[in-house]
Design a protein around this motif. Structure first.
Motif, PDB file in Angstrom:
ATOM      1  N   PRO A   1       0.820  -1.213   0.000  1.00 24.68           N
ATOM      2  CA  PRO A   1       0.000   0.000   0.000  1.00 24.68           C
ATOM      3  C   PRO A   1       0.855   1.265   0.000  1.00 24.68           C
ATOM      4  CG  PRO A   1      -0.924  -1.608   1.506  1.00 24.68           C
ATOM      5  CD  PRO A   1       0.387  -2.184   1.029  1.00 24.68           C
ATOM      6  N   ALA A   2       0.527   2.187  -0.892  1.00 23.99           N
ATOM      7  CA  ALA A   2       1.321   3.393  -1.091  1.00 23.99           C
ATOM      8  C   ALA A   2       1.271   4.306   0.125  1.00 23.99           C
ATOM      9  CB  ALA A   2       0.826   4.138  -2.324  1.00 23.99           C
ATOM     10  N   VAL A   3       2.344   5.047   0.322  1.00 26.71           N
ATOM     11  CA  VAL A   3       2.395   6.027   1.411  1.00 26.71           C
ATOM     12  C   VAL A   3       1.362   7.119   1.181  1.00 26.71           C
ATOM     13  CG1 VAL A   3       3.827   7.787   2.524  1.00 26.71           C
ATOM     14  CG2 VAL A   3       4.817   5.552   1.931  1.00 26.71           C
ATOM     15  N   ASP A   4       1.286   7.642  -0.025  1.00 32.22           N
ATOM     16  CA  ASP A   4       0.370   8.738  -0.353  1.00 32.22           C
ATOM     17  C   ASP A   4      -0.996   8.159  -0.692  1.00 32.22           C
ATOM     18  OD1 ASP A   4      -0.943  10.997  -1.210  1.00 32.22           O
ATOM     19  OD2 ASP A   4       0.683  11.690  -2.513  1.00 32.22           O
ATOM     20  N   ARG A   5      -1.992   8.420   0.168  1.00 31.00           N
ATOM     21  CA  ARG A   5      -3.342   7.916  -0.040  1.00 31.00           C
ATOM     22  C   ARG A   5      -4.256   8.947  -0.684  1.00 31.00           C
ATOM     23  NH1 ARG A   5      -2.350   3.203  -0.518  1.00 31.00           N
ATOM     24  NH2 ARG A   5      -4.606   2.842  -0.527  1.00 31.00           N
ATOM     25  N   GLY A   6      -3.726  10.131  -0.999  1.00 38.41           N
ATOM     26  CA  GLY A   6      -4.539  11.191  -1.580  1.00 38.41           C
ATOM     27  C   GLY A   6      -5.264  12.005  -0.531  1.00 38.41           C
ATOM     28  N   ASP A   7      -5.712  13.176  -0.920  1.00 39.95           N
ATOM     29  CA  ASP A   7      -6.476  14.062  -0.033  1.00 39.95           C
ATOM     30  C   ASP A   7      -5.712  14.393   1.248  1.00 39.95           C
ATOM     31  OD1 ASP A   7      -8.535  14.090  -1.848  1.00 39.95           O
ATOM     32  OD2 ASP A   7      -9.718  12.574  -0.826  1.00 39.95           O
ATOM     33  N   GLY A   8      -4.387  14.468   1.147  1.00 42.34           N
ATOM     34  CA  GLY A   8      -3.599  14.866   2.308  1.00 42.34           C
ATOM     35  C   GLY A   8      -3.439  13.807   3.368  1.00 42.34           C
ATOM     36  N   VAL A   9      -3.646  12.541   3.022  1.00 41.02           N
ATOM     37  CA  VAL A   9      -3.492  11.428   3.964  1.00 41.02           C
ATOM     38  C   VAL A   9      -2.292  10.585   3.537  1.00 41.02           C
ATOM     39  CG1 VAL A   9      -4.562   9.382   4.973  1.00 41.02           C
ATOM     40  CG2 VAL A   9      -5.958  11.386   4.446  1.00 41.02           C
ATOM     41  N   PHE A  10      -1.440  10.251   4.505  1.00 42.84           N
ATOM     42  CA  PHE A  10      -0.213   9.517   4.219  1.00 42.84           C
ATOM     43  C   PHE A  10      -0.031   8.398   5.247  1.00 42.84           C
ATOM     44  CE2 PHE A  10       0.049  13.961   3.100  1.00 42.84           C
ATOM     45  CZ  PHE A  10       0.402  13.907   1.754  1.00 42.84           C
ATOM     46  N   LEU A  11       0.450   7.250   4.778  1.00 41.95           N
ATOM     47  CA  LEU A  11       0.671   6.099   5.654  1.00 41.95           C
ATOM     48  C   LEU A  11       2.140   6.005   6.053  1.00 41.95           C
ATOM     49  CD1 LEU A  11      -1.344   3.148   4.050  1.00 41.95           C
ATOM     50  CD2 LEU A  11      -2.050   4.681   5.893  1.00 41.95           C
ATOM     51  N   ALA A  12       2.382   5.542   7.271  1.00 43.91           N
ATOM     52  CA  ALA A  12       3.730   5.219   7.738  1.00 43.91           C
ATOM     53  C   ALA A  12       3.635   3.963   8.590  1.00 43.91           C
ATOM     54  CB  ALA A  12       4.324   6.366   8.549  1.00 43.91           C
ATOM     55  N   GLY A  13       4.632   3.102   8.487  1.00 37.99           N
ATOM     56  CA  GLY A  13       4.619   1.858   9.244  1.00 37.99           C
ATOM     57  C   GLY A  13       5.441   0.804   8.531  1.00 37.99           C
ATOM     58  N   ASP A  14       5.473  -0.394   9.073  1.00 44.54           N
ATOM     59  CA  ASP A  14       6.340  -1.422   8.500  1.00 44.54           C
ATOM     60  C   ASP A  14       5.624  -2.337   7.517  1.00 44.54           C
ATOM     61  OD1 ASP A  14       4.805  -2.899  10.237  1.00 44.54           O
ATOM     62  OD2 ASP A  14       6.431  -3.340  11.626  1.00 44.54           O
ATOM     63  N   GLU A  15       4.420  -1.949   7.073  1.00 41.37           N
ATOM     64  CA  GLU A  15       3.690  -2.751   6.094  1.00 41.37           C
ATOM     65  C   GLU A  15       3.323  -1.941   4.856  1.00 41.37           C
ATOM     66  OE1 GLU A  15       0.994  -5.895   8.309  1.00 41.37           O
ATOM     67  OE2 GLU A  15       0.757  -3.933   9.235  1.00 41.37           O
ATOM     68  N   VAL A  16       4.011  -0.828   4.617  1.00 40.22           N
ATOM     69  CA  VAL A  16       3.677   0.042   3.495  1.00 40.22           C
ATOM     70  C   VAL A  16       4.827   0.077   2.501  1.00 40.22           C
ATOM     71  CG1 VAL A  16       2.126   1.419   4.915  1.00 40.22           C
ATOM     72  CG2 VAL A  16       4.494   2.117   4.671  1.00 40.22           C
ATOM     73  N   ALA A  17       4.625   0.821   1.414  1.00 42.36           N
ATOM     74  CA  ALA A  17       5.567   0.824   0.299  1.00 42.36           C
ATOM     75  C   ALA A  17       6.789   1.683   0.617  1.00 42.36           C
ATOM     76  CB  ALA A  17       4.877   1.324  -0.964  1.00 42.36           C
ATOM     77  N   ALA A  18       7.752   1.066   1.284  1.00 40.58           N
ATOM     78  CA  ALA A  18       9.024   1.723   1.598  1.00 40.58           C
ATOM     79  C   ALA A  18      10.083   0.637   1.738  1.00 40.58           C
ATOM     80  CB  ALA A  18       8.918   2.545   2.880  1.00 40.58           C
ATOM     81  N   PRO A  19      11.325   0.937   1.358  1.00 36.76           N
ATOM     82  CA  PRO A  19      12.380  -0.083   1.436  1.00 36.76           C
ATOM     83  C   PRO A  19      12.915  -0.230   2.846  1.00 36.76           C
ATOM     84  CG  PRO A  19      13.279   1.971   0.602  1.00 36.76           C
ATOM     85  CD  PRO A  19      11.801   2.196   0.763  1.00 36.76           C
ATOM     86  N   GLY A  20      13.676  -1.306   3.068  1.00 38.84           N
ATOM     87  CA  GLY A  20      14.332  -1.512   4.357  1.00 38.84           C
ATOM     88  C   GLY A  20      14.000  -2.845   4.967  1.00 38.84           C
ATOM     89  N   VAL A  21      14.640  -3.116   6.103  1.00 40.49           N
ATOM     90  CA  VAL A  21      14.466  -4.350   6.854  1.00 40.49           C
ATOM     91  C   VAL A  21      13.926  -3.998   8.236  1.00 40.49           C
ATOM     92  CG1 VAL A  21      15.656  -6.323   7.873  1.00 40.49           C
ATOM     93  CG2 VAL A  21      16.305  -5.516   5.602  1.00 40.49           C
ATOM     94  N   LEU A  22      12.850  -4.670   8.644  1.00 41.08           N
ATOM     95  CA  LEU A  22      12.251  -4.481   9.975  1.00 41.08           C
ATOM     96  C   LEU A  22      11.926  -3.011  10.222  1.00 41.08           C
ATOM     97  CD1 LEU A  22      14.405  -7.065  11.968  1.00 41.08           C
ATOM     98  CD2 LEU A  22      12.132  -7.371  10.991  1.00 41.08           C
ATOM     99  N   SER A  23      12.452  -2.408  11.301  1.00 37.84           N
ATOM    100  CA  SER A  23      12.064  -1.035  11.655  1.00 37.84           C
ATOM    101  C   SER A  23      12.514  -0.001  10.637  1.00 37.84           C
ATOM    102  CB  SER A  23      12.625  -0.668  13.032  1.00 37.84           C
ATOM    103  OG  SER A  23      14.034  -0.791  13.063  1.00 37.84           O
ATOM    104  N   GLU A  24      13.411  -0.371   9.722  1.00 38.60           N
ATOM    105  CA  GLU A  24      13.823   0.571   8.681  1.00 38.60           C
ATOM    106  C   GLU A  24      12.649   0.962   7.788  1.00 38.60           C
ATOM    107  OE1 GLU A  24      18.189  -1.606   8.406  1.00 38.60           O
ATOM    108  OE2 GLU A  24      16.942  -1.413   6.606  1.00 38.60           O
ATOM    109  N   VAL A  25      11.698   0.046   7.595  1.00 40.37           N
ATOM    110  CA  VAL A  25      10.537   0.342   6.758  1.00 40.37           C
ATOM    111  C   VAL A  25       9.679   1.421   7.416  1.00 40.37           C
ATOM    112  CG1 VAL A  25       8.504  -0.625   5.623  1.00 40.37           C
ATOM    113  CG2 VAL A  25      10.579  -2.000   5.852  1.00 40.37           C
ATOM    114  N   SER A  26       9.464   1.301   8.734  1.00 41.92           N
ATOM    115  CA  SER A  26       8.712   2.330   9.456  1.00 41.92           C
ATOM    116  C   SER A  26       9.392   3.682   9.333  1.00 41.92           C
ATOM    117  CB  SER A  26       8.585   1.943  10.934  1.00 41.92           C
ATOM    118  OG  SER A  26       7.745   0.833  11.102  1.00 41.92           O
ATOM    119  N   PHE A  27      10.700   3.678   9.532  1.00 42.84           N
ATOM    120  CA  PHE A  27      11.461   4.929   9.479  1.00 42.84           C
ATOM    121  C   PHE A  27      11.387   5.567   8.092  1.00 42.84           C
ATOM    122  CE2 PHE A  27      15.492   6.847   8.159  1.00 42.84           C
ATOM    123  CZ  PHE A  27      15.579   7.904   9.037  1.00 42.84           C
ATOM    124  N   THR A  28      11.683   4.792   7.060  1.00 45.99           N
ATOM    125  CA  THR A  28      11.703   5.333   5.705  1.00 45.99           C
ATOM    126  C   THR A  28      10.330   5.829   5.285  1.00 45.99           C
ATOM    127  OG1 THR A  28      13.465   3.762   5.159  1.00 45.99           O
ATOM    128  CG2 THR A  28      12.358   4.835   3.322  1.00 45.99           C
TER     129      THR A  28
END
Length: 397
Positions: free
Chosen positions: A339-366
């Motif tokens: 699931p993309a970080v940018d959800r539209g309408d000014g809503v953005f996702l962050a966490g370790d199950e979204v579209a960002a690179p990294g291992v474990l907590s790196e995904v949340s951070f990125t």
């Protein structure tokens, strides 16, 4: 000064809040619980256990970011005598060294694994079925999935290499993860971030960009978006305090099935009272398996390596980490497909199950940094929804 709302006060939420405040935004964090930290909480009392498996990888992007802000704090190094007590179970017996096939897969010259086939198929073609299974099971320490061999070969290979690096990349804050969270919370407070605990958000606020830094399941309910799903792991956790005995291993990695035991007081004696050792078992379990199934497998590992542990137990806790171990990528998918970080309408996702690179907590951070960057605008604009659901209005700040 523009405003940003962050929903969730865990590692991703605090990262987003700090980075937004450093950029000059007025930030409010809403946390549903009475304490911050999310899954990075550490229990109070004489036995300081983290809420499930955690590791801070030295080679990751968040290491530099946290270090520059003095947010990591003292680390718990592994004494050399303890590092020598690393054990593996292979063919039902304890080993001190990994099988040769596993080492061959870790060589730097090994070709980069493809995304579109499963790890077991790819690794079997290189080192044989037995070595491939052992490598897949060893990688479970960074996957928390009951069948690592069925995942994307590229996904598993990256985590296998990171988990097996020497010297180890994984580090642990002294006193548990809560010490790092406390430093992050203090940093946010000093930057003027407003933190509201026991503040459960059921409706998105309007007129301000929102970073939803929760689990994907919570985000799905909050946003009413059924597309916010992605496969994850499910892990049985067994926390034990036992009276100290010389000769207990530091780590026991199961190469016959996914599973891992670690004696955390080997590196940080402050986690348990004097004369006691704190052990955590992490056993991935399949959808049809119960917590009892996973705990029974952990106990069999303890029987193999921790002599007389049943008579030495002073404290015990069991749990299941469901949907709390980050995303796993199936063959044909990568982090870009989540699931993309940018959800539209000014809503953005962050966490370790979204579209960002990294291992474990790196995904949340990125993902948290990406969400804030998008919310503030890469060109110095702030994306202000007007109203939510309509076209975004970009205004220069």
């Amino acid at each position: 000064m523009h405003r940003i709302t962050v929903i969730g006060g865990g590692f991703a939420g605090l990262t987003a809040a700090i980075s937004a405040a450093e950029a000059g935004a007025e930030v409010t964090v809403h946390e549903a619980h009475h304490t911050l930290g999310g899954r990075a909480r550490t229990t109070d009392g004489p036995y300081r256990t983290n809420d499930g498996p955690h590791a801070l990888y030295h080679g990751g992007p968040h290491w530099t970011w946290l270090s520059r802000r003095d947010l990591i704090g003292p680390l718990a190094p592994v004494p050399a005598r303890e590092a020598a007590r690393f054990r593996l179970r292979h063919h039902g017996r304890l080993r001190r060294t990994p099988p040769l096939a596993l080492l061959r897969l870790l060589r730097h010259g090994t070709h980069r694994a493809p995304v579109d086939i499963d790890f077991l198929t790819w690794a079997t073609a290189r080192v044989g079925a037995e070595g491939a299974r052992a490598a897949a099971h060893y990688a479970a320490v960074a996957l928390f999935h009951h069948d690592p061999g069925a995942l994307s070969a590229a996904f598993v290979q990256e985590r296998l290499r990171r988990a097996a690096k020497l010297p180890p990349e994984a580090h642990y804050p002294r006193g548990g993860w809560a010490t790092t969270i406390d430093r992050m919370a203090a940093r946010a407070w000093n930057l003027g971030v407003r933190v509201e605990t026991l503040s459960r958000v059921d409706t998105l606020p309007t007129g301000t960009p929102v970073v939803v830094a929760t689990s994907l399941a919570a985000a799905r309910r909050l946003l009413g978006d059924s597309s916010l799903t992605w496969p994850g792991g499910r892990t049985a956790l067994l926390d034990l305090a036992v009276r100290t005995r010389r000769g207990d291993p530091f780590v026991l990695s199961d190469l016959d099935a996914p599973g891992w035991l670690e004696r955390f007081t080997a590196q940080d004696p402050t986690l348990a009272p004097a004369g006691e050792q704190l052990i955590q078992g992490q056993i991935p379990i399949a959808p049809h398996e119960s917590r009892a199934d996973g705990v029974a497998r952990a106990e069999r590992l303890l029987d193999l390596a921790f002599e007389g542990w049943r008579e030495r137990v002073t404290w015990r806790r069991e749990a299941v980490a469901h949907g709390r171990t980050g995303a796993v990528d199936l063959p044909g998918t990568s982090w870009r497909d989540r699931p993309a970080v940018d959800r539209g309408d000014g809503v953005f996702l962050a966490g370790d199950e979204v579209a960002a690179p990294g291992v474990l907590s790196e995904v949340s951070f990125t993902s948290a940094l990406t969400a804030v960057s998008l919310a503030l605008g890469r060109d110095g604009t702030v994306r202000r929804p007007r109203p939510r659901g309509d076209r975004l209005d970009l205004k220069r700040t």
